[in-house]
Design a protein around this motif. Structure first.
Motif, PDB file in Angstrom:
ATOM      1  N   GLY A 337     -17.894   9.656  -8.899  1.00 42.51           N
ATOM      2  CA  GLY A 337     -17.755   8.652  -7.854  1.00 42.51           C
ATOM      3  C   GLY A 337     -16.644   7.656  -8.104  1.00 42.51           C
ATOM      4  O   GLY A 337     -15.922   7.270  -7.187  1.00 42.51           O
ATOM      5  N   ALA A 338     -16.483   7.228  -9.351  1.00 41.12           N
ATOM      6  CA  ALA A 338     -15.481   6.203  -9.645  1.00 41.12           C
ATOM      7  C   ALA A 338     -14.066   6.707  -9.406  1.00 41.12           C
ATOM      8  O   ALA A 338     -13.227   6.009  -8.840  1.00 41.12           O
ATOM      9  CB  ALA A 338     -15.648   5.720 -11.084  1.00 41.12           C
ATOM     10  N   ARG A 339     -13.794   7.919  -9.869  1.00 43.33           N
ATOM     11  CA  ARG A 339     -12.447   8.468  -9.651  1.00 43.33           C
ATOM     12  C   ARG A 339     -12.187   8.721  -8.170  1.00 43.33           C
ATOM     13  O   ARG A 339     -11.081   8.485  -7.670  1.00 43.33           O
ATOM     14  CB  ARG A 339     -12.274   9.754 -10.456  1.00 43.33           C
ATOM     15  N   LEU A 340     -13.205   9.201  -7.455  1.00 40.97           N
ATOM     16  CA  LEU A 340     -13.044   9.422  -6.024  1.00 40.97           C
ATOM     17  C   LEU A 340     -12.795   8.108  -5.304  1.00 40.97           C
ATOM     18  O   LEU A 340     -11.941   8.009  -4.410  1.00 40.97           O
ATOM     19  CB  LEU A 340     -14.297  10.109  -5.467  1.00 40.97           C
ATOM     20  N   LEU A 341     -13.532   7.078  -5.689  1.00 41.44           N
ATOM     21  CA  LEU A 341     -13.344   5.753  -5.108  1.00 41.44           C
ATOM     22  C   LEU A 341     -11.923   5.260  -5.336  1.00 41.44           C
ATOM     23  O   LEU A 341     -11.266   4.744  -4.416  1.00 41.44           O
ATOM     24  CB  LEU A 341     -14.347   4.782  -5.730  1.00 41.44           C
ATOM     25  N   THR A 342     -11.423   5.418  -6.541  1.00 42.13           N
ATOM     26  CA  THR A 342     -10.086   4.927  -6.871  1.00 42.13           C
ATOM     27  C   THR A 342      -9.011   5.667  -6.082  1.00 42.13           C
ATOM     28  O   THR A 342      -8.062   5.056  -5.570  1.00 42.13           O
ATOM     29  CB  THR A 342      -9.830   5.077  -8.376  1.00 42.13           C
ATOM     30  N   VAL A 343      -9.152   6.984  -5.963  1.00 39.93           N
ATOM     31  CA  VAL A 343      -8.200   7.768  -5.172  1.00 39.93           C
ATOM     32  C   VAL A 343      -8.214   7.295  -3.714  1.00 39.93           C
ATOM     33  O   VAL A 343      -7.163   7.145  -3.080  1.00 39.93           O
ATOM     34  CB  VAL A 343      -8.521   9.264  -5.262  1.00 39.93           C
ATOM     35  N   GLY A 344      -9.418   7.058  -3.173  1.00 38.39           N
ATOM     36  CA  GLY A 344      -9.516   6.574  -1.800  1.00 38.39           C
ATOM     37  C   GLY A 344      -8.817   5.242  -1.607  1.00 38.39           C
ATOM     38  O   GLY A 344      -8.106   5.029  -0.613  1.00 38.39           O
ATOM     39  N   LEU A 345      -8.991   4.326  -2.557  1.00 38.11           N
ATOM     40  CA  LEU A 345      -8.337   3.023  -2.467  1.00 38.11           C
ATOM     41  C   LEU A 345      -6.818   3.151  -2.529  1.00 38.11           C
ATOM     42  O   LEU A 345      -6.098   2.445  -1.815  1.00 38.11           O
ATOM     43  CB  LEU A 345      -8.830   2.123  -3.599  1.00 38.11           C
ATOM     44  N   VAL A 346      -6.324   4.059  -3.377  1.00 35.90           N
ATOM     45  CA  VAL A 346      -4.877   4.274  -3.474  1.00 35.90           C
ATOM     46  C   VAL A 346      -4.326   4.792  -2.148  1.00 35.90           C
ATOM     47  O   VAL A 346      -3.267   4.351  -1.674  1.00 35.90           O
ATOM     48  CB  VAL A 346      -4.556   5.256  -4.617  1.00 35.90           C
ATOM     49  N   LEU A 347      -5.046   5.722  -1.516  1.00 37.68           N
ATOM     50  CA  LEU A 347      -4.602   6.254  -0.235  1.00 37.68           C
ATOM     51  C   LEU A 347      -4.573   5.163   0.840  1.00 37.68           C
ATOM     52  O   LEU A 347      -3.625   5.090   1.637  1.00 37.68           O
ATOM     53  CB  LEU A 347      -5.527   7.391   0.204  1.00 37.68           C
ATOM     54  N   VAL A 348      -5.593   4.317   0.867  1.00 44.56           N
ATOM     55  CA  VAL A 348      -5.629   3.235   1.860  1.00 44.56           C
ATOM     56  C   VAL A 348      -4.495   2.248   1.603  1.00 44.56           C
ATOM     57  O   VAL A 348      -3.836   1.784   2.540  1.00 44.56           O
ATOM     58  CB  VAL A 348      -6.999   2.523   1.829  1.00 44.56           C
ATOM     59  N   ALA A 349      -4.251   1.918   0.333  1.00 44.92           N
ATOM     60  CA  ALA A 349      -3.154   1.003   0.002  1.00 44.92           C
ATOM     61  C   ALA A 349      -1.812   1.585   0.424  1.00 44.92           C
ATOM     62  O   ALA A 349      -0.946   0.873   0.957  1.00 44.92           O
ATOM     63  CB  ALA A 349      -3.159   0.699  -1.497  1.00 44.92           C
ATOM     64  N   ALA A 350      -1.625   2.899   0.205  1.00 44.45           N
ATOM     65  CA  ALA A 350      -0.375   3.545   0.614  1.00 44.45           C
ATOM     66  C   ALA A 350      -0.213   3.505   2.131  1.00 44.45           C
ATOM     67  O   ALA A 350       0.885   3.248   2.652  1.00 44.45           O
ATOM     68  CB  ALA A 350      -0.342   4.985   0.111  1.00 44.45           C
ATOM     69  N   GLY A 351      -1.295   3.769   2.860  1.00 47.86           N
ATOM     70  CA  GLY A 351      -1.237   3.705   4.313  1.00 47.86           C
ATOM     71  C   GLY A 351      -0.923   2.315   4.817  1.00 47.86           C
ATOM     72  O   GLY A 351      -0.141   2.132   5.765  1.00 47.86           O
ATOM     73  N   MET A 352      -1.502   1.294   4.176  1.00 48.01           N
ATOM     74  CA  MET A 352      -1.242  -0.089   4.586  1.00 48.01           C
ATOM     75  C   MET A 352       0.210  -0.478   4.309  1.00 48.01           C
ATOM     76  O   MET A 352       0.853  -1.135   5.139  1.00 48.01           O
ATOM     77  CB  MET A 352      -2.193  -1.035   3.855  1.00 48.01           C
ATOM     78  N   ALA A 353       0.721  -0.057   3.150  1.00 51.80           N
ATOM     79  CA  ALA A 353       2.120  -0.345   2.836  1.00 51.80           C
ATOM     80  C   ALA A 353       3.054   0.329   3.844  1.00 51.80           C
ATOM     81  O   ALA A 353       4.082  -0.239   4.249  1.00 51.80           O
ATOM     82  CB  ALA A 353       2.435   0.122   1.415  1.00 51.80           C
TER      83      ALA A 353
END
Length: 474
Positions: A337-353
């Motif tokens: 779960g933790a690694r999946l959560l982190t990957v999801g956050l990175v994707l959202v941050a990239a989309g926001m940027a």
């Protein structure tokens, strides 16, 4: 100050049907989360029709999320002390009535007060629904799937609210988005009375001092931040509320340390995993609600779209979010779960940027669809693991408080996100520039969330022994 309830009647026996309970919980939770975002596509109509200032417009949203977040802890405690089924039904009744009042609002003060009342009902329904869910499903894969569905509902409710709100605002009125809550709330009340089992009533006290201090403290703090967007950071109406809010929140922490039966036991923060999840949820929810708030204005104020077109503009994100959420349980078992959560956050941050590159001349299909898809993908795989991390390892007696902490982080984050990003973007000369500034601020908040996940949540999962065990309650 605390008040002891006198109710101690034994629970009425009902046949527990986890599938039915899950359906009632998810529909009810979907309804209240929907109201976090359904208002956004109608904001231009609301502002014009009720004569709201930019600060007043922010309060039409913040009144709901602020009261929601401030009273969540007390709402969770009420379910433990008075019985979750009856408290759940009362919360639905309050929410339905408040939705009717929002739909009939005739002034700025009216809609803000009605939205605050909606927050009261939501503050009772949200934590009680999560507590009902965890009681219905035993620890293990079934609870993991149910909790993932609950977390996914939060994301889908926010996204679909934009589409539904836009369609209703264009076809009928922004008011219709709130009127539809009334029959849904009534239907859920009837089903809850028939199918939800009563929980055993626990003798205890209401921590009213904690509830009042947390609500007033956060209210004053957010008011100061919102005022900074209009009066500046040195204005007395900015500085004084922020200072007062911090003092009240400090008093809240002291009260929770000393209270015999606090609404937020400080031992919940002894877990780096739960504490990290609370911080990540606050940053994540604040960024995404702020994103919806500003993007609806971009679509309508810069692109010149109707509310319906603005709602459809979010469809690429909504479809991708729903699709990716279907694979969360399988991905969690495989990667943790933790690694999946982190990957999801990175994707959202990239989309926001990526969204910071938008201008009024950028075509939607070539400029916005890509980042919206990335945002939806990230959100779809983030919500489930984030919800599970927020309740991981909590003791059974802290189930209600842990559920309340998850929802509190989400709602307080939503409130602060709109307030902080509104203040950060206030200096821009045009709407287009304000939106881009807000996207930049949101990107920085998401980067901070990634750091917290890497530093706290991933090591905690490893310490607890693997990808699946941390998702279960001890």
């Amino acid at each position: 100050m605390s008040i002891s309830p006198s109710i101690s009647a034994p629970p009425v026996r009902r046949e527990a049907r986890p599938g039915v309970i899950l359906a009632i919980v998810l529909v009810s939770y979907f309804m209240i989360v929907l109201d976090n975002s359904i208002i956004f596509t109608g904001l231009p109509q609301i502002q014009a029709g009720l004569g709201l200032s930019p600060g007043g417009l922010a309060w039409a949203q913040n009144a709901y999320t602020l009261v929601f977040g401030g009273l969540l802890l007390l709402g969770a405690r009420m379910g433990d002390l008075l019985g979750r089924r009856r408290v759940f039904i009362v919360g639905l009744a309050v929410f339905g009535l408040a939705s009717l009042l929002v739909g009939t609002a005739q002034s700025g003060a009216w809609i803000i007060a009605a939205r605050a009342l909606q927050g009261v009902g939501a503050a009772v329904v949200a934590p009680t629904s999560l507590a009902l869910l965890t009681a219905a499903f035993p620890p293990g894969p079934e609870r993991t799937r149910a909790t993932a569905a609950y977390g996914t509902t939060a994301g889908l409710g926010s996204s679909l609210g934009l589409v539904v709100g836009g369609a209703l605002a264009s076809a009928v009125s922004w008011r219709a988005g709130f009127f539809i809550n009334v029959p849904i709330a009534v239907a859920m009340m009837i089903l809850a009375a028939k199918w939800l089992p009563d929980s055993a009533v626990v003798r205890g006290r209401f921590d009213l001092t904690g509830a009042i201090a947390s609500t007033l403290g956060m209210g004053a703090f957010v008011f100061g931040i919102i005022n900074a967007g209009e009066g500046g950071w040195t204005d007395l109406l900015t500085v004084a509320p922020i200072v007062a809010g911090l003092v009240l929140l400090g008093g809240f922490v002291v009260n929770e340390w000393r209270a015999g039966q606090p609404i937020m036991p400080l031992r919940l923060f002894a877990s780096a995993q739960r504490s990290g999840a609370a911080v990540v949820r606050l940053l994540f929810a604040g960024t995404m609600i702020g994103f919806y708030f500003f993007t609806t204005q971009l679509f309508q104020g810069v692109y010149g779209w109707t509310p319906w077109q603005a709602g459809l503009g979010f469809l690429p994100m909504t479809v991708m979010q729903f699709t990716s959420s279907l694979f969360v349980s399988r991905l969690t078992r495989r990667f943790g779960g933790a690694r999946l959560l982190t990957v999801g956050l990175v994707l959202v941050a990239a989309g926001m940027a990526w969204m910071t590159q938008l201008t009024g001349d950028t075509p939607f299909l070539t400029g916005a669809v890509g980042p919206l898809i990335l945002l939806g993908l990230g959100q779809g795989i983030t919500f489930g693991p984030l919800t599970s991390a927020g309740v991981a390892g909590a003791r059974p007696e802290d189930a209600g408080a842990a559920s309340g902490m998850v929802n509190t982080a989400h709602q307080v984050g939503s409130t602060l996100g709109v307030a902080v990003l509104t203040a950060a973007a206030a200096g821009a000369a045009t709407l287009e520039a304000r939106v881009v500034d807000a996207y930049l601020g949101g990107t920085l908040m998401l980067v901070a969330a990634v750091v917290v996940s890497v530093v706290f949540i991933i090591p905690a999962e490893r310490a607890r022994g693997g990808s699946g065990r941390w998702l279960r309650w001890r």
